[in-house]
Design a protein around this motif. Structure first.
Motif, PDB file in Angstrom:
ATOM      1  N   UNK H  35       0.831  -1.209   0.000  1.00  0.00           N
ATOM      2  CA  UNK H  35       0.000   0.000   0.000  1.00  0.00           C
ATOM      3  C   UNK H  35       0.862   1.254   0.000  1.00  0.00           C
ATOM      4  N   UNK H  36       2.149   1.107  -0.050  1.00  0.00           N
ATOM      5  CA  UNK H  36       3.021   2.268   0.010  1.00  0.00           C
ATOM      6  C   UNK H  36       3.517   2.456   1.417  1.00  0.00           C
ATOM      7  N   UNK H  42      -3.192 -10.456   4.113  1.00  0.00           N
ATOM      8  CA  UNK H  42      -4.481 -11.149   4.186  1.00  0.00           C
ATOM      9  C   UNK H  42      -4.334 -12.577   4.664  1.00  0.00           C
ATOM     10  N   UNK H  43      -3.198 -13.144   4.435  1.00  0.00           N
ATOM     11  CA  UNK H  43      -3.005 -14.529   4.844  1.00  0.00           C
ATOM     12  C   UNK H  43      -2.973 -14.700   6.342  1.00  0.00           C
ATOM     13  N   UNK H  62      -6.364   9.684   7.586  1.00  0.00           N
ATOM     14  CA  UNK H  62      -6.269   9.195   6.214  1.00  0.00           C
ATOM     15  C   UNK H  62      -5.592   7.819   6.152  1.00  0.00           C
ATOM     16  N   UNK H  63      -4.538   7.655   6.930  1.00  0.00           N
ATOM     17  CA  UNK H  63      -3.858   6.359   6.954  1.00  0.00           C
ATOM     18  C   UNK H  63      -4.775   5.255   7.491  1.00  0.00           C
ATOM     19  N   UNK H  64      -5.456   5.551   8.597  1.00  0.00           N
ATOM     20  CA  UNK H  64      -6.366   4.554   9.166  1.00  0.00           C
ATOM     21  C   UNK H  64      -7.428   4.177   8.143  1.00  0.00           C
ATOM     22  N   UNK H  65      -8.027   5.206   7.516  1.00  0.00           N
ATOM     23  CA  UNK H  65      -9.104   4.943   6.550  1.00  0.00           C
ATOM     24  C   UNK H  65      -8.587   4.121   5.375  1.00  0.00           C
ATOM     25  N   UNK H  66      -7.379   4.444   4.910  1.00  0.00           N
ATOM     26  CA  UNK H  66      -6.809   3.716   3.768  1.00  0.00           C
ATOM     27  C   UNK H  66      -6.657   2.232   4.062  1.00  0.00           C
ATOM     28  N   UNK H  67      -6.057   1.941   5.211  1.00  0.00           N
ATOM     29  CA  UNK H  67      -5.850   0.538   5.564  1.00  0.00           C
ATOM     30  C   UNK H  67      -7.196  -0.148   5.795  1.00  0.00           C
ATOM     31  N   UNK H  68      -8.079   0.527   6.514  1.00  0.00           N
ATOM     32  CA  UNK H  68      -9.381  -0.049   6.854  1.00  0.00           C
ATOM     33  C   UNK H  68     -10.146  -0.425   5.583  1.00  0.00           C
ATOM     34  N   UNK H  69     -10.175   0.496   4.633  1.00  0.00           N
ATOM     35  CA  UNK H  69     -10.930   0.267   3.394  1.00  0.00           C
ATOM     36  C   UNK H  69     -10.362  -0.922   2.620  1.00  0.00           C
ATOM     37  N   UNK H  70      -9.059  -0.985   2.571  1.00  0.00           N
ATOM     38  CA  UNK H  70      -8.404  -2.073   1.852  1.00  0.00           C
ATOM     39  C   UNK H  70      -8.772  -3.420   2.472  1.00  0.00           C
ATOM     40  N   UNK H  71      -8.739  -3.461   3.798  1.00  0.00           N
ATOM     41  CA  UNK H  71      -9.067  -4.706   4.497  1.00  0.00           C
ATOM     42  C   UNK H  71     -10.524  -5.063   4.308  1.00  0.00           C
ATOM     43  N   UNK H  93     -16.394   7.509   5.843  1.00  0.00           N
ATOM     44  CA  UNK H  93     -16.571   8.060   4.496  1.00  0.00           C
ATOM     45  C   UNK H  93     -16.272   6.990   3.439  1.00  0.00           C
ATOM     46  N   UNK H  94     -15.298   6.137   3.744  1.00  0.00           N
ATOM     47  CA  UNK H  94     -14.928   5.085   2.781  1.00  0.00           C
ATOM     48  C   UNK H  94     -15.692   3.788   3.021  1.00  0.00           C
TER      49      UNK H  94
END
Lengths: 248, 248, 248, 248, 248, 248, 248, 248
Positions: H35-36, H42-43, H62-71, H93-94
């Motif tokens: 993610x940068x 996921x494993x 923003x960092x929390x939201x980014x990781x959360x959304x991806x998961x 928001x995401x």
């Protein structure tokens, strides 16, 4: 304190077999005996399903032997940890069937050989010097009715050694990890498995190891979420917790 | 203090160009200037082959800008660590070519772009929160003329993530490892490679992490022998040491 | 784990010389042997280019001798640190060519006399009582193929003593500085040279020295940027890091 | 408590001018007044030959001003340390001749300009960030009637900077050395001179500096025998002790 | 390093008696000798006006005797602190005029009996168990040419005992106060007098005294401003500082 | 749990007024209610003879007000310690008769004005900054029915100030002593009187005071035997213990 | 210092029986004698109503015997704590009626057998290893004229054992609780009673017990408000405080 | 890494579908994405049977939201601990279905509502201020598929409150105990039950609680053998371990 006996007690009062005062007195009568220097609590066996254990450090050989012999009168296994050979000699004079495990510094009386644990408990240790603590955990876990496997000398600076044992690790239902110095092994093991890991910091190391403090702090801050920690050098405690988990 | 100049000085004395008293006075004349609040030592460049660095924390923007500007009058790179955006604004007013690296909290004036380091410096960090410290190391190492590669988010509880980067690790000539919490990463990295590892404890973590103390103690007690340690959060210091090693 | 062998392994599978299961099993077969109480890892030599080292403290003479003899079956040098004379007697019975260095408390088997280090390693110590730690560093660095020079008894309260050795200091490629009490020597040495300084806090001192803690904290907070630190009294670790740097 | 007055008191009793009870009561009458929140002790001036000093931290501007004004009613100098500009505004409303020294964070009322100290007090500090503590020492020592010289920014990692000031150092009758980080400067200064050195650890530094603890321990363990230590950041206390020594 | 000799050196160069290279070499030639294990610095006497002192703890009897004898070849007094009777026997074989002071655990060679101190040094101690530290201070101060008076067993819980000695206290030019446990005595003494108080925390006490830490912290936080502190149990250091002050 | 009620309970069972099961259930019925976030225990009044107290720090104004109001429904006094003005506003909306004592940071509801204590409780404090803690003790002791006298600003460095209050001290039945910095005051007070002294270390001081740790250790190591200690800044706890003693 | 004697003194002056100077001298004459190494203060008996006590640890048998014998010349009881059998032998040679209590490690001379305490003092201890500390408390409290009851081996992990002794607990006027490890017992006992609880942390435990530090911190943070704490292992101090309370 | 896939891989090689080099490359291809700023693994779900968890403290919204959304793109539950309302706004928001639990400071996305745990997990806490930590444990345990019951406000100073809940305690398969101050609750709970107790020290308390250190040490020294400990305030970790045990 246990509802059934209470109901029975009240029934006896109702039936006139006991006066109110006698009932109160009986309520007060709790099941432990007085040895003069230590109250031995046989009911702990019922309460927790585990044998009484003697922490021998700082006790005289005579005191250890006295408590050990008293406990041996009842059924079940008896364990004395942190025991010296002197203490064992005093115990064995009174309880000839007791055995001494020098590596683990433990005196053992094993009579109940049932397997209580549902699976295998793995005991992992980092270095040669952690062995006494790991052995205390092994002896304790065996005495409490668990199948135990040891994986020794698998420190984190040679990570391939540990990975070679992955097969054993993933078969365990609970894992005890003993490590001194930086105390990093529980984190690595914890990341490899999906079962509870009980971490035991050992007082091995020198200088800024501060008698196990460095390892203790390391383990408490483990980035693996399946790790919980017991006191420095407390192999017994780790095995006790692991046994309870293995009986679930 | 340098033999050649001393011999020359004595020669001047012998030749009568300098009196004994003048020579003694000259010996006393050391090469630094007085800014009023800080003596800037340009000779440190000669002595250690590295630019002067400003530790900005606790200094006013004006103080940082004053020292920075003075240093910028001479050649070479200038670095201000632990710098805030306010401090940068003051610096950039005096030194427009300076840049701010927010992640690393550093102000940078890069003029000497030569590659001094012989090989690559790897900067490894355990978690997202260790990044500011790791970035300080990256910026510093780059400014000091090294090729740098970062490997981020490779904590010990997911050892396969780290192993996946083994290729990069074995190519490095020096490795900087930043980690908070239990500070175990340097031990694992140290065991995978045969080069010096500079460990940087970070103040990341909570509770018994005690602001980096747990990681610091863990690293000092590393069971990998190729690990040495710098102060908590001291990414700059780690890169400085790594740069010196990489120039060997 | 090493690409070449893996490619070879797959080739064998492809050629039908190995079944898939056999290949998996072989992958698992890692190169260490089981001595019962300690897994000796001969591959560490390959991985890090250094001999295996035994930390003797807390091991029985028999254990030290057992590991030492096993390691001596292979080529290369062997070193046992923190060794007592008792431990040496047990080792020398099995490995007659081993030698004991009492000042450094080390057992040494030197067979590989090549010079691996490119330059000289200076070992500096502050007081008479720091000598055991400094000597451990000297013996280790020599065994690892370095040219070593010692500068002893040059504490910071007599700064001219240290300055008198400046010639030696500036010739070194790496410097190890051992100091107890306030641990200030690495900072002063670090300011005089442009090479990496490995600081070793010693447990020398009394009262608020707190067994080396004061020196350790002092060194971690060194105002000289070329200083990194190893554990209290860890002369071995310092020499190990210095040797790696000197091979760069 | 002072023999002369006691003899006089007894004489008055003998002469019948005082009853025994009155004499006892008078003995009890000690020379301080009650401000409600703080008993101001004017006799301390007599007892110790120094003005009363207000430690302003944690007091309200009103409290500081109240005590300051009361003290200003008597002769002699008044000093408030750790004072904010807010506290100064409150003081200056009541005592317009008071001055604020922002660098030293001190409020000063200087009326007695005599020179009590026999020689010069040197105040040495290691880094820019140690200046507030050093300035507190400078202001205090000046207010207590000493000739003071400052030598700033002479850390141990650039030992030649310090050596350049040797002339000033050897002229001092007492030296105050303020240093954070590793706190090594007092040892080096102590080794260069033959006068008492008062060491002041400062809370400057980060990470393992632990708010001045590293510097404090370093100074307590100084290998120079002429060093004694005051509390962290206690520039006032150092100047107080130095002033007493300079009056000997 | 001393201007006069430098001027002379340059003069010799000018006069052609020395080549420039010889002059540089001579500059390098510093006045200490090499005993193999410790560089003895006779010039420290000139620099600080005090005899060389041997810290005997952790040194072998032979080492102590070797250094002691060497120092005894020159003039002036010699002192070995923390010395055992074994160490004394070795010293007395080489230096028959040396004496052992068992209470102070000190070996003493007193030849210079001049009175250097201008006034009296008082040594105050709190309890019977603080006596060894206090005696070390007494012996040291006497050897350094001071008139010394002891006031023993005057702890703060019996404040009248201390007040009874007020006469002696106010006559002292410097006061050394040794106290363990809560370390409160220096504050009380400091409040009674107007001279510098050197506080020595002792490792006396138990439990939360933490080997002198409680007393050390207490003294550093003294509410009396005329108190400075030396290391735990450092009676020697206190006397050294007191001697310097008493010579002012 | 109290014999009389138990006898009565059994009597009811015997008389057939209660079934055995009902009796067991009644035994289980313990006297506290559920507020959702805190179980308020009114019986504590009976058990300990003191009102319930709310520790307000870290609770929201609404939570404090909720508990306070509930407790006010019953008789007796109510006390909220460490309360802010915000918390008081919320409380006073629900319990208009409550009062705020800003110096002590306490909310008070005083309804029971009986004098429970047999004698006087003296509260002594060392410096102006210790007043908030001392006032918490004063307010608490008054609310618990004691006659209280304060003696403020009597630090050990001005021992005559304390001695001037000896008359009050010897009249007290219990003494509470609050002190920060070196925490020496309880020892001195303890030596002057023959009653129990409750020592309260305060977090006043700076540097090596370590937020009250120095004072805490000092008090635990008091050489006066009549001193016991409560937590840092715990004026409430000291007054609670003192009140119990004063009721004896 | 006592008003009556002062008035008498003044009266003598008035009557011309004493000159003013003689009166001053007499005021100075305080009631203690000089044994050479320790000032014994017989007036402490008057001041605090308790016998003098000798802390024997770290004193030679001869020193202990000397002080003991001197104290025995006066009336009242004498107690030496932390005494070894060797010390007792020396004491008993001089004071044949003295007795040794090995469990409590105390030497006792009991002559005053009056009952000073109004009620009973309960001494509770958690484990077998806490007994020496608890016995020191028992012996001390008995010697100071209290009725004492012991409740041993009632740790918090078997709470029913403690509850069984509730009858004794509620009868006590003061309770001393000795506990090592987590030090939780005083909180539980404190919650069961309404009298002052004196908590004594013991150095029992291992690893993170840190010689009693864990228990000490636990007790200082007790959530029961009637608990105050004395130093680690300080059974004597606890009994002293309890005796004072029991005399109220 | 998993034998089955490896066998399959070798089979493909054998079948000629993959070259040896491709096979080696594939072995290297590990299942995480970049993610940068954080490698999401996921494993870990497969490896440990638990959802990925985000430690939000110190991350930007923003960092929390980014990781959360991806998961959230994958199946299973997602949990963000130590989350602020600001961070929640960014996440919601995401991921609109996410919820915020303010008491527990947690963001939750619950999609998998299966019951994985075999029995009930009890969460016990000592005081009102421990609730945030306890609630973090409750939310975590529920999200991981456990039946959870809370027992709040049952501190050891009111032991009957705890005993009233004995029925619930004995029904639990694992118990989490959160306590600050003296941290005694886990010992008492541990003594009442025969199941594993996970102790969570909280940073609740003041003064000598030292931010949870007192509770931590208390719990590590628990005299109940069924207690293991996680980091200070680590409610999440405790629930994670408890969930693993409850699945056994």
């Amino acid at each position: 304190m246990d509802p059934a006996s209470l109901v029975k007690l009240f029934a006896q009062v109702k039936a006139g077999k006991l006066s109110a005062d006698e009932a109160v007195a009986r309520l007060r009568h709790l099941p432990f005996e007085d040895l003069g220097f230590a109250k031995v609590d046989h009911h702990r066996v019922l309460r927790q399903g585990m044998p009484e254990v003697i922490f021998s450090q700082g006790k005289s050989p005579k005191q250890v032997a006295g408590i050990f012999a008293r406990l041996a009168e009842h059924e079940g296994n008896v364990l004395a940890t942190r025991a010296t050979e002197d203490q064992y000699r005093a115990v064995s004079a009174l309880v000839p069937k007791s055995e001494y495990r020098p590596l683990a510094r433990a005196i053992v009386l094993k009579r109940d050989r049932r397997r209580y644990g549902k699976g295998m408990v793995a005991v992992v240790s980092a270095g040669t010097s952690d062995i006494p603590v790991a052995e205390e955990a092994v002896v304790t876990a065996e005495l409490m009715g668990n199948s135990v496997q040891h994986i020794y000398d698998v420190g984190v600076a040679g990570i391939h050694r540990l990975l070679a044992h992955r097969g054993t690790l993933v078969k365990a239902r609970v894992i005890i990890v003993c490590a001194g110095m930086e105390g990093a092994l529980p984190s690595v093991v914890g990341g490899l498995v999906g079962v509870p890991v009980i971490a035991v910091p050992t007082s091995v190391g020198y200088g800024a190891a501060f008698e196990g403090l460095a390892a203790l702090l390391g383990m408490l801050n483990s980035c693996a979420s399946n790790v919980s920690v017991v006191n420095i050098d407390n192999g017994f405690g780790a095995a006790y917790v692991a046994s309870l988990i293995n009986r679930r």
